[in-house]
Design a protein around this motif. Structure first.
Motif, mmCIF file in Angstrom:
data_model
loop_
_atom_site.group_PDB
_atom_site.id
_atom_site.type_symbol
_atom_site.label_atom_id
_atom_site.label_comp_id
_atom_site.label_asym_id
_atom_site.label_seq_id
_atom_site.Cartn_x
_atom_site.Cartn_y
_atom_site.Cartn_z
ATOM 1 N N ALA A 139 0.910 -0.977 -0.063
ATOM 2 C CA ALA A 139 0.046 0.007 0.025
ATOM 3 C C ALA A 139 1.059 1.285 -0.219
ATOM 4 C CB ALA A 139 -0.872 -0.144 1.224
ATOM 5 N N SER A 140 0.691 2.224 -0.370
ATOM 6 C CA SER A 140 1.256 3.500 -0.712
ATOM 7 C C SER A 140 1.729 4.089 0.525
ATOM 8 C CB SER A 140 0.311 4.825 -1.311
ATOM 9 O OG SER A 140 -0.695 5.072 -0.224
ATOM 10 N N GLN A 141 1.234 3.884 1.847
ATOM 11 C CA GLN A 141 1.857 4.219 3.160
ATOM 12 C C GLN A 141 2.979 3.439 3.471
ATOM 13 O OE1 GLN A 141 -1.293 3.252 3.108
ATOM 14 N NE2 GLN A 141 -1.706 2.211 4.979
ATOM 15 N N LEU A 142 3.048 1.935 2.938
ATOM 16 C CA LEU A 142 3.956 1.220 3.337
ATOM 17 C C LEU A 142 5.274 1.307 2.349
ATOM 18 C CD1 LEU A 142 1.811 -1.989 4.245
ATOM 19 C CD2 LEU A 142 2.895 -0.283 5.864
ATOM 20 N N SER A 143 4.924 1.650 0.919
ATOM 21 C CA SER A 143 5.930 1.754 0.304
ATOM 22 C C SER A 143 7.173 2.780 0.375
ATOM 23 C CB SER A 143 5.153 1.915 -1.138
ATOM 24 O OG SER A 143 5.089 3.246 -1.079
ATOM 25 N N LYS A 144 6.884 3.413 1.432
ATOM 26 C CA LYS A 144 7.950 4.421 1.740
ATOM 27 C C LYS A 144 8.993 3.900 2.668
ATOM 28 C CE LYS A 144 4.486 8.101 0.849
ATOM 29 N NZ LYS A 144 3.625 9.231 1.720
ATOM 30 N N LEU A 145 8.439 2.724 3.492
ATOM 31 C CA LEU A 145 9.118 2.094 4.381
ATOM 32 C C LEU A 145 10.591 1.448 3.948
ATOM 33 C CD1 LEU A 145 6.386 0.782 6.685
ATOM 34 C CD2 LEU A 145 7.755 2.811 6.997
ATOM 35 N N SER A 146 11.650 1.129 4.648
ATOM 36 C CA SER A 146 12.529 0.294 4.317
ATOM 37 C C SER A 146 11.888 -1.304 4.554
ATOM 38 C CB SER A 146 13.800 0.633 5.294
ATOM 39 O OG SER A 146 14.286 1.515 5.022
ATOM 40 N N ILE A 147 12.200 -1.934 3.545
ATOM 41 C CA ILE A 147 11.812 -3.284 3.763
ATOM 42 C C ILE A 147 13.094 -4.463 3.442
ATOM 43 C CG2 ILE A 147 11.144 -3.433 1.126
ATOM 44 C CD1 ILE A 147 9.006 -5.421 2.039
ATOM 45 N N ILE A 148 13.027 -5.360 4.309
ATOM 46 C CA ILE A 148 14.202 -6.422 4.267
ATOM 47 C C ILE A 148 13.247 -7.753 4.150
ATOM 48 C CG2 ILE A 148 15.812 -5.063 5.155
ATOM 49 C CD1 ILE A 148 15.554 -6.800 7.555
ATOM 50 N N HIS A 149 13.881 -8.772 3.684
ATOM 51 C CA HIS A 149 13.513 -10.026 3.555
ATOM 52 C C HIS A 149 14.469 -10.806 4.621
ATOM 53 C CE1 HIS A 149 10.814 -9.945 0.048
ATOM 54 N NE2 HIS A 149 11.536 -9.147 -0.136
ATOM 55 N N SER A 150 13.835 -11.554 5.423
ATOM 56 C CA SER A 150 14.462 -12.254 6.585
ATOM 57 C C SER A 150 14.322 -14.011 6.178
ATOM 58 C CB SER A 150 14.244 -12.120 7.880
ATOM 59 O OG SER A 150 12.898 -12.391 7.967
ATOM 60 N N ASN A 151 15.392 -14.789 6.587
ATOM 61 C CA ASN A 151 15.142 -16.034 6.345
ATOM 62 C C ASN A 151 16.354 -16.729 7.399
ATOM 63 O OD1 ASN A 151 15.432 -18.700 5.884
ATOM 64 N ND2 ASN A 151 14.355 -18.582 4.038
ATOM 65 N N LEU A 152 15.780 -16.964 8.347
ATOM 66 C CA LEU A 152 16.735 -17.276 9.373
ATOM 67 C C LEU A 152 17.597 -18.730 9.275
ATOM 68 C CD1 LEU A 152 14.791 -16.063 12.923
ATOM 69 C CD2 LEU A 152 16.572 -14.832 11.365
ATOM 70 N N GLU A 153 16.957 -19.540 8.370
ATOM 71 C CA GLU A 153 17.679 -20.673 8.184
ATOM 72 C C GLU A 153 18.713 -20.382 7.198
ATOM 73 O OE1 GLU A 153 14.887 -23.614 6.425
ATOM 74 O OE2 GLU A 153 14.845 -24.886 8.372
ATOM 75 N N GLU A 154 18.335 -19.493 5.873
ATOM 76 C CA GLU A 154 19.451 -19.506 4.827
ATOM 77 C C GLU A 154 20.519 -18.466 5.027
ATOM 78 O OE1 GLU A 154 17.166 -19.174 1.151
ATOM 79 O OE2 GLU A 154 16.012 -20.863 1.508
ATOM 80 N N ASP A 155 20.046 -17.413 5.526
ATOM 81 C CA ASP A 155 21.074 -16.263 5.801
ATOM 82 C C ASP A 155 20.643 -15.284 7.093
ATOM 83 O OD1 ASP A 155 22.952 -14.545 5.479
ATOM 84 O OD2 ASP A 155 22.079 -13.506 3.576
ATOM 85 N N PRO A 156 20.942 -16.022 8.294
ATOM 86 C CA PRO A 156 20.615 -15.249 9.618
ATOM 87 C C PRO A 156 21.557 -13.923 9.670
ATOM 88 C CG PRO A 156 21.938 -17.467 9.891
ATOM 89 C CD PRO A 156 21.367 -17.314 8.626
ATOM 90 N N GLU A 157 22.701 -14.151 9.221
ATOM 91 C CA GLU A 157 23.614 -12.761 9.711
ATOM 92 C C GLU A 157 23.263 -12.011 8.594
ATOM 93 O OE1 GLU A 157 26.119 -11.106 11.702
ATOM 94 O OE2 GLU A 157 25.545 -13.078 11.989
#
Length: 187
Positions: A139-157
């Motif tokens: 949504a437009s108000q969320l598109s301004k936020l920083s977003i990251i993908h997390s997968n604690l199994e594949e790339d926890p660091e």
């Protein structure tokens, strides 16, 4: 030393507790049986915050792992009091979670007048997830936020470093606020 209160919010079963445990080094295992958080869990720990100059700052962190069930909505104002930041976590495999993030953002970020830099959107991929890591339709108000993908199994660091960079932005904001307050006292 700064002390930061960070809320971890989002829909039920999005991975908030697993992320909170990981970021606070409260557990070595990932996954396990699902047990919904009742109200809130508060994890206290020290962490390094990374600012833009590769300078590390030690920070006392209170990570408030908030229940994703709306039956606790009456408690939200108390949880939000004196918070410095918000992590909005959603399960990237569940389409309804993306829609729910708008409600969480509106209730915890917009209503508190928080800046975008105080909020981090986390597309959490649970173990065995097949979801892609593309940019979800926000949504437009969320598109301004920083977003990251997390997968604690594949790339926890990667998640840990992203959290430390986020804490760096929180420290900068708190430092600027403290300086403004000190200047207002002097003048």
């Amino acid at each position: 030393m700064f002390k930061a209160k960070i809320l971890v919010i989002g829909p039920s079963e999005s991975g908030k507790t697993a992320l909170s445990d990981f970021l606070s080094d409260a557990t070595e295992t990932i996954g396990g049986e699902y047990r919904p958080t009742q109200g809130v869990r508060i994890l206290e720990f020290e962490s390094q915050a990374l600012d833009g100059s590769d300078k590390n700052t030690t920070l006392d962190v209170e990570l408030w792992d908030c229940a994703g069930d709306f039956k606790f909505e009456s408690c939200w104002p108390v949880l939000m009091r004196d918070s410095n930041g918000v992590l909005i976590v959603f399960n990237a495999d569940v389409p309804s979670h993306l829609r729910e993030t708008e409600t969480w953002h509106s209730s915890f970020v917009s209503s508190q007048g928080m800046q975008e830099s105080q909020c981090l959107l986390i597309a959490h991929h649970k173990p065995g997830s097949s979801a892609g890591r593309g940019h979800p339709a926000l949504a437009s108000q969320l598109s301004k936020l920083s977003i990251i993908h997390s997968n604690l199994e594949e790339d926890p660091e990667q998640m840990r470093q992203a959290f430390r960079r986020y804490l760096g932005s929180i420290v900068r904001m708190m430092s600027e606020s403290r300086e403004r307050e000190e200047m207002s006292i002097i003048t």
